[in-house]
Structure formats: structure tokens, C-alpha cells
Design an enzyme around this catalytic site. Structure first.
Site, mmCIF file in Angstrom:
data_model
loop_
_atom_site.group_PDB
_atom_site.id
_atom_site.type_symbol
_atom_site.label_atom_id
_atom_site.label_comp_id
_atom_site.label_asym_id
_atom_site.label_seq_id
_atom_site.Cartn_x
_atom_site.Cartn_y
_atom_site.Cartn_z
ATOM 1 N N HIS A 9 0.820 -1.213 0.000
ATOM 2 C CA HIS A 9 0.000 0.000 0.000
ATOM 3 C C HIS A 9 0.855 1.266 0.000
ATOM 4 C CE1 HIS A 9 0.895 0.983 4.201
ATOM 5 N NE2 HIS A 9 0.773 -0.304 4.471
ATOM 6 N N GLU A 86 -2.771 -7.139 6.988
ATOM 7 C CA GLU A 86 -1.577 -7.105 7.829
ATOM 8 C C GLU A 86 -1.742 -7.996 9.059
ATOM 9 O OE1 GLU A 86 1.542 -7.075 8.481
ATOM 10 O OE2 GLU A 86 1.855 -5.043 7.680
#
EC number: 5.4.2.-
Length: 213
Positions: A9, A86
């Protein structure tokens, strides 16, 4: 063989502040938005040579919002894949790297140990995290045999992917960075993973930052 293009990201405010994000749904900052646009432009150019079959993304907004400009340019919908999110850092989430030992010493010690079985209060063990990532990628791969797919994800996820593809232990040193908006290419075939290319930020120049998850 499935060729994955894993993309971390874009930058968030917490990256700059060196705070553990984990499952916290932090947005991209202005630089991160720009990084997402630049990587989308790069992917559109790459697709003129060999098209991408699908776009997958973590369900956390910093990854999903990085995927959206590529989705628009490539005409592919973003398929949300929670398995690519994550690691859950539990009580460490939101804390600065500089204050972990002071504010949550037991959890900080568990995290730093990189012991796959050591419990991290409120979060995932490293072993649980690894198992989730490997299962997710191995589930996606056979859907796209002979194709290239995009997967927008996180620094910690890339660490697991890098180590598995290179046959490296979870608790050993790592000699490569996990850069914001970087392209990281891995082939997967019959459970065998191989790194094709890593840390490609040719589209970013000096916009990428290392390692703050």
C-alpha cells in the site's frame, strides 16, 4: 504457474509517525494517494504487453485505496481478500516503535522475538500470521493458472512472502526492504514459490519508504 504482482500500500500518516498499524484501518496520506496513482499508471503500461487477469486486495483501506486507481485504469474490479491483511498486532497497534518497550513491554518482547508460537496479547502469533498468508496465496493461485494477478497488501505480508519464496526462517535477518507502492513479483506453481523480481519502485523515484507496518 501463476505470476503474482504483490504491491504494498501507499504511505499513511502512521508510516511517517512510525506507529504500528496492524488491523487499524488507517487511510493513505496525500503522498500515498499520489503513489497509488503512479503505480496504477505503471500497471496500465505493463498490461499493454501482458494483461492482468484479476486484482485482489487486503480488506484494509490503505491497501484497497491503493488498488482502486489500478482497478479504474485496467477495468478490473477489486476482489477483497481478508487473508491478505496485515498481521494483527493486538495491544501494540497505534503505538510508536520508540515507545513499545515502555508502554507494552511483554507484547513488545513477543513481537521482537519473532518466535512463531509466542503469544502476542490481543493479536496473532507470527506462526498464525504466516499460515494465513500462505493459505490465502495458495488458494488464489490455482484460480489463475497461466495468468498474472495483482495483489495489494502490506509490509508484514510481503515479509512472509519473501521468506517463504526464498526458503528463509521467520526469525532470521532479512536483507531486502518492503517499500511503499513497490512491485514484488512471485511465481506460484503446485505449492512452489519463486521470487521473480522484488522492490521495484521505478515508477516512484524517491516516493517509497521502508518497513513501517
Amino acid at each position: 504457474m501463476t505470476e503474482f504482482w504483490f504491491i504494498r500500500h501507499g504511505e499513511t500518516a502512521w508510516n511517517l509517525e512510525r506507529r504500528l498499524q496492524g488491523w487499524q484501518d488507517t487511510p493513505l496520506n496525500p503522498l500515498g494517494v499520489n503513489q497509488a496513482a503512479l503505480v496504477a499508471e505503471r500497471l496500465e503500461a505493463e498490461a499493454r504487453q501482458t494483461p492482468f487477469a484479476a486484482i485482489y486486495s487486503s480488506d484494509l483501506r490503505r491497501a484497497h485505496d491503493t488498488a482502486l486507481p489500478a482497478s479504474q485504469r485496467l477495468g478490473l474490479r477489486v476482489r477483497t481478500e481478508p487473508g491478505l491483511r496485515e498481521r494483527g498486532f493486538g495491544v501494540l497497534e497505534g503505538l510508536s516503535y520508540d515507545t513499545l518497550d515502555e508502554q507494552a513491554p511483554e507484547a513488545a518482547a513477543a513481537w521482537k522475538s519473532r518466535d512463531p508460537a509466542r503469544v502476542l496479547e490481543g493479536g496473532e502469533t507470527l506462526g498464525q500470521f504466516q499460515a494465513r498468508i500462505l493459505a490465502s496465496v495458495n488458494d488464489i493461485a490455482p484460480r489463475h493458472a497461466g495468468e498474472r494477478v495483482l495483489a495489494f497488501t502490506h509490509g508484514g505480508v510481503l515479509d512472509i512472502i519473501w521468506r517463504h519464496a526464498r526458503g528463509l526462517p521467520l526469525n532470521g535477518p532479512r536483507d531486502t526492504p518492503m517499500l511503499n507502492a513497490s512491485i514484488n513479483r512471485v511465481s506460484v506453481e503446485d505449492g512452489r514459490w519463486q521470487v521473480i523480481g522484488w522492490g521495484d519502485v521505478a515508477h516512484m523515484d524517491e516516493c517509497a519508504r521502508d518497513d513501517v507496518v
